[in-house]
Design an enzyme around this catalytic site. Structure first.
Site, PDB file in Angstrom:
ATOM      1  N   GLY A   1       0.487   9.054  15.567  1.00  0.00           N
ATOM      2  CA  GLY A   1      -0.652   9.380  17.324  1.00  0.00           C
ATOM      3  C   GLY A   1      -0.712   7.863  18.181  1.00  0.00           C
ATOM      4  O   GLY A   1      -1.433   7.951  19.331  1.00  0.00           O
TER       5      GLY A   1
ATOM      6  N   ASP B   1       1.986  22.839  28.630  1.00  0.00           N
ATOM      7  CA  ASP B   1       2.924  23.351  27.696  1.00  0.00           C
ATOM      8  C   ASP B   1       2.194  24.055  26.060  1.00  0.00           C
ATOM      9  O   ASP B   1       3.262  24.299  25.845  1.00  0.00           O
ATOM     10  CB  ASP B   1       4.208  22.638  27.608  1.00  0.00           C
ATOM     11  CG  ASP B   1       3.714  21.201  27.339  1.00  0.00           C
ATOM     12  OD1 ASP B   1       2.368  21.264  26.829  1.00  0.00           O
ATOM     13  OD2 ASP B   1       4.617  20.263  26.852  1.00  0.00           O
ATOM     14  N   HIS B   2       1.252  23.887  25.974  1.00  0.00           N
ATOM     15  CA  HIS B   2       0.853  23.767  24.749  1.00  0.00           C
ATOM     16  C   HIS B   2       0.905  24.672  23.530  1.00  0.00           C
ATOM     17  O   HIS B   2       0.868  25.607  22.954  1.00  0.00           O
ATOM     18  CB  HIS B   2      -0.384  22.874  24.372  1.00  0.00           C
ATOM     19  CG  HIS B   2      -1.479  22.740  22.856  1.00  0.00           C
ATOM     20  ND1 HIS B   2      -0.491  21.983  22.155  1.00  0.00           N
ATOM     21  CD2 HIS B   2      -1.976  23.922  22.413  1.00  0.00           C
ATOM     22  CE1 HIS B   2      -1.076  22.634  20.451  1.00  0.00           C
ATOM     23  NE2 HIS B   2      -1.855  23.170  20.924  1.00  0.00           N
TER      24      HIS B   2
ATOM     25  N   ARG C   1      -1.081  13.186  27.336  1.00  0.00           N
ATOM     26  CA  ARG C   1      -1.407  13.169  28.688  1.00  0.00           C
ATOM     27  C   ARG C   1      -2.719  13.185  28.952  1.00  0.00           C
ATOM     28  O   ARG C   1      -2.819  12.692  30.327  1.00  0.00           O
ATOM     29  CB  ARG C   1      -0.073  14.380  28.679  1.00  0.00           C
ATOM     30  CG  ARG C   1       1.237  13.641  28.707  1.00  0.00           C
ATOM     31  CD  ARG C   1       1.451  15.682  28.815  1.00  0.00           C
ATOM     32  NE  ARG C   1       2.560  16.066  27.919  1.00  0.00           N
ATOM     33  CZ  ARG C   1       3.697  15.617  28.486  1.00  0.00           C
ATOM     34  NH1 ARG C   1       3.520  14.394  29.543  1.00  0.00           N
ATOM     35  NH2 ARG C   1       4.979  16.332  28.117  1.00  0.00           N
TER      36      ARG C   1
ATOM     37  N   ASP D   1       0.214  19.286  30.970  1.00  0.00           N
ATOM     38  CA  ASP D   1       1.241  19.886  31.406  1.00  0.00           C
ATOM     39  C   ASP D   1       0.936  21.477  31.208  1.00  0.00           C
ATOM     40  O   ASP D   1       2.018  21.680  31.465  1.00  0.00           O
ATOM     41  CB  ASP D   1       2.564  18.924  30.793  1.00  0.00           C
ATOM     42  CG  ASP D   1       2.070  18.845  29.689  1.00  0.00           C
ATOM     43  OD1 ASP D   1       1.596  19.441  28.664  1.00  0.00           O
ATOM     44  OD2 ASP D   1       3.018  18.209  29.311  1.00  0.00           O
TER      45      ASP D   1
ATOM     46  N   SER E   1       2.620  17.568  20.028  1.00  0.00           N
ATOM     47  CA  SER E   1       1.743  18.364  18.977  1.00  0.00           C
ATOM     48  C   SER E   1       2.812  19.192  18.246  1.00  0.00           C
ATOM     49  O   SER E   1       3.024  19.138  17.179  1.00  0.00           O
ATOM     50  CB  SER E   1       1.360  19.533  19.388  1.00  0.00           C
ATOM     51  OG  SER E   1       2.073  20.260  20.397  1.00  0.00           O
TER      52      SER E   1
ATOM     53  N   HIS F   1       4.875  16.459  35.282  1.00  0.00           N
ATOM     54  CA  HIS F   1       4.655  17.217  34.452  1.00  0.00           C
ATOM     55  C   HIS F   1       4.092  18.254  35.334  1.00  0.00           C
ATOM     56  O   HIS F   1       3.291  18.863  34.437  1.00  0.00           O
ATOM     57  CB  HIS F   1       4.605  16.885  33.612  1.00  0.00           C
ATOM     58  CG  HIS F   1       4.882  15.843  32.666  1.00  0.00           C
ATOM     59  ND1 HIS F   1       4.353  14.804  32.743  1.00  0.00           N
ATOM     60  CD2 HIS F   1       6.610  16.479  31.959  1.00  0.00           C
ATOM     61  CE1 HIS F   1       5.420  13.965  32.400  1.00  0.00           C
ATOM     62  NE2 HIS F   1       7.078  14.772  32.025  1.00  0.00           N
TER      63      HIS F   1
ATOM     64  N   GLY G   1       4.641  25.933  23.430  1.00  0.00           N
ATOM     65  CA  GLY G   1       4.974  25.123  21.937  1.00  0.00           C
ATOM     66  C   GLY G   1       4.692  25.184  21.065  1.00  0.00           C
ATOM     67  O   GLY G   1       5.707  25.334  19.885  1.00  0.00           O
TER      68      GLY G   1
HETATM   69  P1  ADP Z   1       1.986  17.407  25.224  1.00  0.00           P
HETATM   70  O1  ADP Z   1       0.612  16.825  25.085  1.00  0.00           O
HETATM   71  O2  ADP Z   1       3.241  16.370  24.666  1.00  0.00           O
HETATM   72  O3  ADP Z   1       2.014  18.147  26.167  1.00  0.00           O
HETATM   73  P2  ADP Z   1       1.022  20.085  23.662  1.00  0.00           P
HETATM   74  O4  ADP Z   1       0.324  20.046  24.634  1.00  0.00           O
HETATM   75  O5  ADP Z   1       1.776  20.508  22.960  1.00  0.00           O
HETATM   76  O6  ADP Z   1       1.694  18.270  23.421  1.00  0.00           O
HETATM   77  O7  ADP Z   1      -0.285  19.301  22.462  1.00  0.00           O
HETATM   78  C1  ADP Z   1      -1.214  18.832  23.454  1.00  0.00           C
HETATM   79  C2  ADP Z   1      -3.005  18.181  22.225  1.00  0.00           C
HETATM   80  O8  ADP Z   1      -1.852  17.435  21.515  1.00  0.00           O
HETATM   81  C3  ADP Z   1      -3.589  17.828  22.373  1.00  0.00           C
HETATM   82  O9  ADP Z   1      -4.258  18.755  23.134  1.00  0.00           O
HETATM   83  C4  ADP Z   1      -4.388  17.362  21.245  1.00  0.00           C
HETATM   84  O10 ADP Z   1      -4.777  17.213  20.750  1.00  0.00           O
HETATM   85  C5  ADP Z   1      -2.664  16.495  20.873  1.00  0.00           C
HETATM   86  N1  ADP Z   1      -2.608  14.716  20.811  1.00  0.00           N
HETATM   87  C6  ADP Z   1      -1.657  14.873  21.753  1.00  0.00           C
HETATM   88  N2  ADP Z   1      -1.358  13.543  21.563  1.00  0.00           N
HETATM   89  C7  ADP Z   1      -1.727  12.447  20.308  1.00  0.00           C
HETATM   90  C8  ADP Z   1      -1.828  11.786  19.597  1.00  0.00           C
HETATM   91  N3  ADP Z   1      -1.853  10.513  20.352  1.00  0.00           N
HETATM   92  N4  ADP Z   1      -2.712  11.873  19.055  1.00  0.00           N
HETATM   93  C9  ADP Z   1      -3.301  12.798  18.364  1.00  0.00           C
HETATM   94  N5  ADP Z   1      -3.483  13.880  19.103  1.00  0.00           N
HETATM   95  C10 ADP Z   1      -2.834  14.003  19.946  1.00  0.00           C
HETATM   96 MG    MG Z   2       0.892  19.380  26.805  1.00  0.00          MG
END
Ligand code: ADP
Ligand code: MG
Length: 590
Positions: A489, A399-400, A546, A397, A446, A218, A403
């Site tokens: 989570g 994308d937050h 991740r 990765d 997220s 990713h 997303g």
């Molecule tokens: P992804 O990790 O699927 O790419 P996003 O980038 O949108 O999702 O979101 C990342 C954020 O999600 C992290 O910064 C963290 O705050 C939150 N996160 C990821 N996994 C968990 C989890 N298992 N429990 C709580 N928060 C989590």
């Molecule tokens: Mg992400």
């Protein structure tokens, strides 16, 4: 070439192109972002459903067809598909003998596929799941179940699909798929990062003359930067890393996959393979049906990975099962003479209204306070989209930003459709709609967590009836939502996630509510606590999601999820305070 800028248009457009070009093998899943085999569903046979974000073609949608997966669910670039999309896709191919889910071990995928499996179970559809955990660079051998899934997923999907084609029952398919995963190890290297569609900068760069060992798929950078090696030298590095990692299954045979990540010439891959083959033979391992090519890519990343699956007799036999799909074919299978009849859909399964992302109906300007708060939250994350993406790219990765903006856009639009009204019941209804829309549109870890947060608070408020929302009334819903998010989570406070902002938000809100503070004051204090706590996550190493794969690398940068949570809470506080001010001045003028 310049890519399609809008991520939603990008995903629909390439899926449409895939099903148009390979209509002899695959079809779009009705009402969902998914691709299904033209031969599915088959009555009485286990269905194999794979998936994950896009940007990895041929994984996952290119591996759908007879003898391979029955369907692939397609998320946005590098983002897990939503539970709704997984559910609809599984439903479309269920032939009555249960559904096998196979996908990489990423928290977003685990949550969304998990929620879909729960929903299917409630409707009487049995499912089993095997998480792919082949990447030796992403965790120690002692904790191999925590590792992430990369190119070795190809082996796991092929074995599961072959078993399903041979008529194994659901437990049998899950058993051999789990064994395939346990026997598979992958290690990779990158010479250059990849660029998300619509972005100008790559997610990471590799300086000239160097390479990153142990990269992810990713755009996650590798674990170690070393001087670049030629294809043969790289073959030695990959083989030397994998040999001590191989499970001792008493077998001297292994399936071999040398996988290009998107920008590596096939000729280089073959030069590398020649050396891999020789090195394996010297180590006494016979390469069984080796494959060289692109199977799991990472957009336009330059690099490659080597996967080995140690074979017992059953795995070797299943691995020879014929299959046909857009990207991979072994021995042709004739078209079915008579089109197979599809089992009638179960009552209540899926909807006829089209994908949920389009169901967020035309926005109206007159939602209640919840819709207004969500609109303000959307404006806040929109103005920080790039920054949130950059924070996520440090150790995740990237994308937050995209997303969460996508998710909140859908959430705000959905909340407006529930109409005006500021009562607990009206606000709760709006948040329930918003949470479902957010989870569907955002995907990712997220998306699942924020979606649940909103629906839990919404459910609590809606049950309170047509009464005003007070801090006291809101507190138990926020507490329940916090617990639910921790449970889904599997996380706790202190792991550098959104929980580190959510916990002080909850604590401060509850405390102020107990002291009799009005809603706006209690919420504002809670938002300030969340903002301080989000900033403080910069000093923590990541332990979950991740980002955890890279541990210390994230130090010095705040967690993206904690940051977006603080932004949203603060924006909502502004709305509540503005409403109070208006109410006060109305009262004064009366
Ligand atoms: P992804 O990790 O699927 O790419 P996003 O980038 O949108 O999702 O979101 C990342 C954020 O999600 C992290 O910064 C963290 O705050 C939150 N996160 C990821 N996994 C968990 C989890 N298992 N429990 C709580 N928060 C989590
Ligand atoms: Mg992400």
């Amino acid at each position: 070439m310049p890519s399609v800028e809008d991520p939603a248009v990008f995903k629909s457009a390439w899926i449409q192109g895939l099903v148009s070009s390979y209509s002899r093998l695959v079809a779009p899943v009705p009402d969902a972002y998914g691709v299904m085999s033209a031969h599915a569903p088959e009555r009485g046979r286990v269905s194999v459903v794979i998936g994950g974000g896009c940007g990895h073609y041929p994984a996952f949608a290119g591996l759908v067809g007879p003898g391979l997966a029955d369907a692939a669910v397609v998320g946005d670039v590098f983002t897990s598909p939503s539970a709704e999309q997984v559910y609809r896709t599984a439903n479309a191919v269920d032939g009555g003998a249960g559904v096998f889910f196979g996908y990489g071990n990423y928290s977003g995928d685990v949550m969304h596929f998990g929620l879909a499996a729960r929903r299917l179970a409630a409707e009487g559809v049995d499912s089993r799941t095997v998480l792919v955990t082949d990447d030796v660079a992403s965790g120690s051998a002692q904790e191999s179940a925590q590792r992430r899934g990369v190119a070795g997923g190809f082996f796991v999907f092929r074995i599961a699909a072959a078993a399903a084609a041979r008529g194994y029952d659901l437990d049998g398919v899950a058993r051999v798929a789990a064994r395939a995963n346990a026997m598979t190890r992958t290690f990779g290297a990158a010479f250059g990062g990849c660029t998300l569609p619509g972005q100008n900068e790559p997610l990471f760069t590799v300086p000239e003359g160097t390479m990153e060992l142990g990269l992810g798929i990713h755009g996650e950078s590798g674990l170690r930067r070393v001087p670049a090696q030629d294809p043969a030298g790289l073959a030695d590095t990959l083989v030397d890393t994998l040999l001590p990692e191989l499970p001792h299954a008493g077998s001297r045979r292994a399936a071999v996959l040398l996988n290009g990540l998107g920008q590596t010439p096939y000729e280089d891959l073959f030069v590398c393979y020649e050396r891999v083959h020789r090195r394996l033979a010297e180590a006494g391992i016979a390469a069984h049906r080796p494959e060289v090519g692109e199977f799991v890519t990472s957009l336009d990343m330059a690099g490659l990975s080597l996967s080995l699956m140690v074979l017992d007799d059953e795995l070797a036999d299943l691995y020879s099962e014929p299959c046909q799909s857009p990207a991979f074919t072994m021995a042709p299978i004739a078209e079915p003479a008579v089109p197979r009849s599809r089992p009638a859909p179960r009552p209540g399964a899926g909807t006829a209204s089209g994908p949920a992302h389009t169901a967020a109906t035309a926005p109206t300007p007159d939602g209640g306070v919840a819709a207004e708060a969500l609109a303000a939250a959307l404006a806040a994350v929109e103005s920080h989209e790039q920054e949130l993406g950059r924070l996520d790219a440090v150790a995740g990765d990237g994308d937050h930003g995209q997303g969460i903006v996508r998710g909140l856009r859908a959430a705000a639009a959905a909340a407006r459709t529930s109409g005006p009204g500021d009562s607990a019941e009206a606000s709760g209804r709006a948040l329930l709609l918003a949470g479902t829309a957010l989870a569907d549109a955002a995907g990712g870890a997220s998306g699942a967590l924020y979606g649940l947060l909103l629906t839990e608070i919404g459910g609590g408020l809606a049950a309170a009836g047509p009464v005003p929302v007070t801090a006291k009334l809101l507190s138990p819903s926020v507490e329940a939502a916090f617990e639910a998010v921790c449970e889904l989570g599997g996380g706790t406070v202190g792991e550098k996630t959104m929980l580190d902002a959510l916990a002080p938000f909850r604590g401060t809100l509850v405390e102020h509510a107990a002291a009799g503070a009005p809603l706006a004051a209690a919420w504002t204090a809670a938002a300030v606590a969340a903002t301080d706590a989000a900033r403080a996550t910069a000093d923590m190493p990541a332990r979950r999601g991740r980002a955890a794969r890279l541990g210390e690398r994230g130090r010095g940068h705040a967690d993206p999820g904690a940051t977006s949570l603080a932004l949203m809470a603060s924006a909502a506080a502004d709305v509540l305070n503005a409403r109070c001010a208006t109410a006060d001045s109305d009262a004064e003028s009366r």
